[in-house]
Design a protein around this motif. Structure first.
Motif: not given
Length: 334
Positions: A30-50
């Motif tokens: 939250q220190a840098f993010s002021h709301g989620p991006p419109q879509r997740l471009r840079y990461t895949d959902d592998t159930e590793v990253l929360a």
């Protein structure tokens, strides 16, 4: 692989063988993010990253994972580094670099004279880092399941000799890479001991991974610049950066367009880190002629010609193709 790349591999084998929690900076997504991006471009959902970690990387271009690599592994990497520095092992293709200020000093030729090992893909002990399961499970979040280890380094940042040459100019790693797409490339960078502002920790500019590749060249520094340490041309040093202070075993993953560098080592000790750049094997090579990367290709070709007596037939693509190694999945393109 082209004939030139195959020739380079053979020459190197012949010639070289003997006859993210952040301190001193905001610590949450939250220190840098002021709301989620419109879509997740840079990461895949592998159930590793929360979900919040994915949003942090999407917004900022890096994520720091605490205590990812064990003390045992790091100590083994350190011992192998020391063996290389003492000349006990000769690794084909490995580049042993020395700080421009140290080269001119009277240091004896041991680990104090070595500032970096590069291209250690033929050293089984050091290359273990690139295949560590705990590293690859995070890498897959950015590259997908087919993973190539493309570039390997062990950095031994020396105490600054008074010329400020121990710093690394702010740059984008993609400047060195003749393969795309950038969004399927990621660096893992692991601290081998405590890393802080005093000994020259990494400095990153959050959100710069969403921009394009900038022009790079040698900065005009009075004390000199280490070979191939290019920086963003016209970089504004007043831009606010985030200093990534890390403990031994902490690992940061970051995008190849993220602008980053490191400061001087103002201590009396050496600051060690080990890293690998990974890419999806689905990535493809590009011709850098006519692009901002022509200058780095020219420099790489000059080094290859001088060391291995190669002509103009070698390309930047060739130098990368011969050292790329598959570490997970299938080799589909690279």
């Amino acid at each position: 692989m082209s004939r030139a790349a195959e020739r380079l591999r053979l020459l190197i084998n012949h010639l070289d063988r003997p006859p993210a929690t952040i301190t001193a900076a905001p610590t949450s997504a939250q220190a840098f993010s002021h709301g989620p991006p419109q879509r997740l471009r840079y990461t895949d959902d592998t159930e590793v990253l929360a979900p919040d970690q994915r949003l942090f990387y999407e917004k900022n271009g890096f994520i720091l994972i605490k205590n990812l690599v064990s003390d045992e592994d790091i100590n083994r990497f350190r011992k192998e580094f020391e063996r290389v520095c003492r000349g006990e092992v000769k690794i084909p293709g490995m580049v042993v670099m020395r700080d421009v200020a140290i080269v001119k000093s009277e240091f004896v030729p041991d680990q104090k004279a070595v500032s970096k090992l590069q291209d250690f893909q033929e050293d089984p002990e050091l290359f273990r880092y690139c295949s560590l399961p705990q590293i690859l499970k995070y890498v897959e979040c950015f590259t997908g399941p087919n993973i190539m280890a493309m570039h390997t380094m062990l950095i031994n940042k020396p105490p600054d000799a008074g010329k400020k040459t121990s710093r690394h100019p702010m740059h984008q790693d993609l400047h060195y890479f003749p393969f795309r797409p950038a969004d399927r490339i990621v660096c893992s960078w692991t601290a081998m001991e405590r890393v802080d502002r005093k000994n020259g920790c990494l400095v990153v500019l959050p959100e710069t991974h969403t921009s394009t590749l900038r022009e790079h060249d040698y900065p005009e520094w009075e004390g000199g610049v280490n070979k191939m340490y290019h920086g963003v041309r016209g970089y504004d040093p007043t831009l606010p950066g985030v200093h990534l202070e890390m403990e031994k075993g902490d690992t940061v993953f970051f995008h190849p367009l993220l602008i980053h560098g490191s400061g001087m080592n103002q201590t009396k000790g050496f600051r060690k880190a080990i890293s690998c750049h990974y890419a999806s094997s689905d990535c493809y090579y590009i011709d850098v002629k006519g692009t901002t990367q022509e200058n780095i290709e020219k420099e790489v070709k000059e080094i290859a010609a001088m060391k291995y007596n190669l002509g103009d037939e070698i390309t930047l693509k060739d130098t990368w193709a011969f050292k790329a190694r598959l570490v997970q999945g299938e080799r589909t393109s690279l």
